[in-house]
Design a protein around this motif. Structure first.
Motif, short mmCIF file in Angstrom:
data_model
loop_
_atom_site.label_atom_id
_atom_site.label_comp_id
_atom_site.label_asym_id
_atom_site.label_seq_id
_atom_site.Cartn_x
_atom_site.Cartn_y
_atom_site.Cartn_z
N THR A 1 -4.60 -3.63 -6.17
CA THR A 1 -6.06 -3.66 -6.23
C THR A 1 -6.68 -2.30 -6.53
OG1 THR A 1 -6.31 -3.18 -3.87
CG2 THR A 1 -6.07 -5.50 -4.50
N GLY A 2 -5.97 -1.24 -6.17
CA GLY A 2 -6.53 0.10 -6.33
C GLY A 2 -7.52 0.48 -5.24
N THR A 3 -7.71 -0.38 -4.26
CA THR A 3 -8.61 -0.07 -3.16
C THR A 3 -8.06 1.11 -2.37
OG1 THR A 3 -9.23 -2.40 -2.98
CG2 THR A 3 -9.75 -0.99 -1.10
N THR A 4 -8.94 2.05 -2.03
CA THR A 4 -8.50 3.25 -1.30
C THR A 4 -8.98 3.24 0.14
OG1 THR A 4 -10.45 4.44 -2.11
CG2 THR A 4 -8.43 4.65 -3.40
N TYR A 5 -8.21 3.90 0.98
CA TYR A 5 -8.49 3.97 2.42
C TYR A 5 -8.27 5.41 2.86
CZ TYR A 5 -7.47 -0.97 1.74
OH TYR A 5 -7.46 -2.27 1.28
N TYR A 6 -9.16 5.91 3.73
CA TYR A 6 -9.07 7.29 4.17
C TYR A 6 -9.31 7.40 5.67
CZ TYR A 6 -9.59 8.51 -0.77
OH TYR A 6 -9.43 8.63 -2.11
N ALA A 7 -8.63 8.37 6.28
CA ALA A 7 -8.97 8.73 7.65
C ALA A 7 -10.32 9.46 7.62
CB ALA A 7 -7.89 9.65 8.22
N ASP A 8 -11.09 9.31 8.69
CA ASP A 8 -12.41 9.96 8.74
C ASP A 8 -12.30 11.47 8.57
OD1 ASP A 8 -13.82 7.74 11.28
OD2 ASP A 8 -13.68 7.55 9.10
N SER A 9 -11.21 12.04 9.05
CA SER A 9 -11.06 13.50 9.03
C SER A 9 -10.89 14.06 7.62
CB SER A 9 -9.86 13.91 9.89
OG SER A 9 -8.68 13.29 9.43
N VAL A 10 -10.56 13.22 6.63
CA VAL A 10 -10.34 13.73 5.28
C VAL A 10 -11.32 13.15 4.26
CG1 VAL A 10 -7.89 14.02 5.83
CG2 VAL A 10 -8.64 11.99 4.54
N LYS A 11 -12.16 12.23 4.67
CA LYS A 11 -13.12 11.62 3.74
C LYS A 11 -14.00 12.69 3.12
CE LYS A 11 -13.61 6.96 5.62
NZ LYS A 11 -14.47 6.04 6.40
N GLY A 12 -14.18 12.59 1.81
CA GLY A 12 -15.01 13.55 1.10
C GLY A 12 -14.27 14.80 0.68
N PHE B 36 -10.36 14.70 0.45
CA PHE B 36 -9.11 14.25 -0.17
C PHE B 36 -9.40 13.04 -1.05
CE2 PHE B 36 -5.94 15.75 3.35
CZ PHE B 36 -6.52 17.01 3.32
N THR B 37 -8.63 12.95 -2.15
CA THR B 37 -8.74 11.80 -3.05
C THR B 37 -7.34 11.29 -3.38
OG1 THR B 37 -10.76 12.71 -4.04
CG2 THR B 37 -9.61 10.96 -5.26
N ILE B 38 -7.14 10.00 -3.16
CA ILE B 38 -5.85 9.38 -3.48
C ILE B 38 -6.02 8.57 -4.77
CG2 ILE B 38 -6.22 7.29 -2.09
CD1 ILE B 38 -3.20 7.48 -1.36
N SER B 39 -4.99 8.60 -5.61
CA SER B 39 -5.02 7.85 -6.86
C SER B 39 -3.61 7.40 -7.19
CB SER B 39 -5.60 8.70 -7.99
OG SER B 39 -4.80 9.84 -8.21
N ARG B 40 -3.51 6.48 -8.14
CA ARG B 40 -2.18 5.99 -8.52
C ARG B 40 -2.07 5.89 -10.03
NH1 ARG B 40 -5.15 1.62 -8.99
NH2 ARG B 40 -4.39 -0.47 -9.51
N ASP B 41 -0.84 5.99 -10.51
CA ASP B 41 -0.53 5.80 -11.93
C ASP B 41 0.53 4.70 -11.96
OD1 ASP B 41 0.57 5.87 -14.50
OD2 ASP B 41 0.14 8.01 -14.72
N ALA C 56 -4.30 8.74 4.09
CA ALA C 56 -4.93 7.99 3.00
C ALA C 56 -3.92 7.02 2.42
CB ALA C 56 -5.44 8.93 1.91
N ALA C 57 -4.44 5.93 1.82
CA ALA C 57 -3.58 4.95 1.16
C ALA C 57 -4.34 4.29 0.04
CB ALA C 57 -3.08 3.91 2.16
N VAL C 58 -3.59 3.67 -0.87
CA VAL C 58 -4.17 2.93 -1.98
C VAL C 58 -3.41 1.62 -2.14
CG1 VAL C 58 -2.73 4.17 -3.67
CG2 VAL C 58 -4.80 3.00 -4.44
N GLY C 59 -4.15 0.53 -2.36
CA GLY C 59 -3.52 -0.75 -2.63
C GLY C 59 -2.94 -0.72 -4.03
N TRP C 60 -1.64 -0.99 -4.14
CA TRP C 60 -0.98 -0.82 -5.43
C TRP C 60 -1.56 -1.76 -6.49
CZ3 TRP C 60 1.49 3.24 -6.82
CH2 TRP C 60 2.18 3.22 -8.01
N HIS D 119 0.86 -1.17 0.00
CA HIS D 119 0.00 0.00 0.00
C HIS D 119 0.90 1.23 0.00
CE1 HIS D 119 -2.54 -3.16 1.73
NE2 HIS D 119 -3.55 -2.49 1.22
N MET D 120 0.47 2.25 -0.68
CA MET D 120 1.20 3.53 -0.68
C MET D 120 0.25 4.64 -0.34
SD MET D 120 3.90 3.49 -3.85
CE MET D 120 4.36 5.19 -3.48
N GLY D 121 0.78 5.65 0.32
CA GLY D 121 -0.09 6.77 0.67
C GLY D 121 0.63 7.76 1.54
N TRP D 122 -0.13 8.44 2.40
CA TRP D 122 0.42 9.50 3.22
C TRP D 122 0.00 9.39 4.69
CZ3 TRP D 122 -0.26 10.36 -1.90
CH2 TRP D 122 0.74 11.06 -2.57
#
Length: 119
Positions: free
Chosen positions: A54-65, A67-72, A48-52, A32-35
């Protein structure tokens, strides 16, 4: 292995910023990669993090809605788009890669990027 961050800076409340994290030296197909971030006088917290693979994303409650995490995958780069920034988002943001979706015990770290939200 290197994680190189870019982005960050000073923005007014309600504004937007984008962080980038480019990985080199190995592939992260099982990671997983993120911040995480650390505000002055506080401990480091997951953002936030993203599964490299699967692309599944994870967020802390404080940033949901907000912040958006994405990967290339082709560029080995992860992005964090931060909208609706608040003064309490002010912190040093660290890119990280690790086995867990909340990036605890991360194996690799970026150099950190300062994000300041202030009028």
């Amino acid at each position: 292995v290197q994680l190189v961050e870019s982005g960050g800076g000073l923005v007014q409340p309600g504004g937007s910023l984008r962080l980038s994290c480019a990985a080199s030296g190995r592939t992260f197909s099982t990671y997983h990669m993120g911040w995480l971030r650390q505000a002055p006088g506080k401990g480091r917290e997951f953002v936030a993090a993203v599964g490299w693979r699967t692309g599944t994303t994870y967020y802390a409650d404080s940033v949901k809605g907000r912040f958006t995490i994405s990967r290339d995958n082709a560029k080995n780069t992860v992005y964090l788009q931060m909208n609706g920034l608040r003064p309490e988002d002010t912190a040093v943001y660290y890119c990280a890669a690790g086995a867990y979706s909340d990036l605890r015990a991360a194996d690799y770290w970026g150099q950190g990027a300062q994000v300041t939200v202030s009028s």
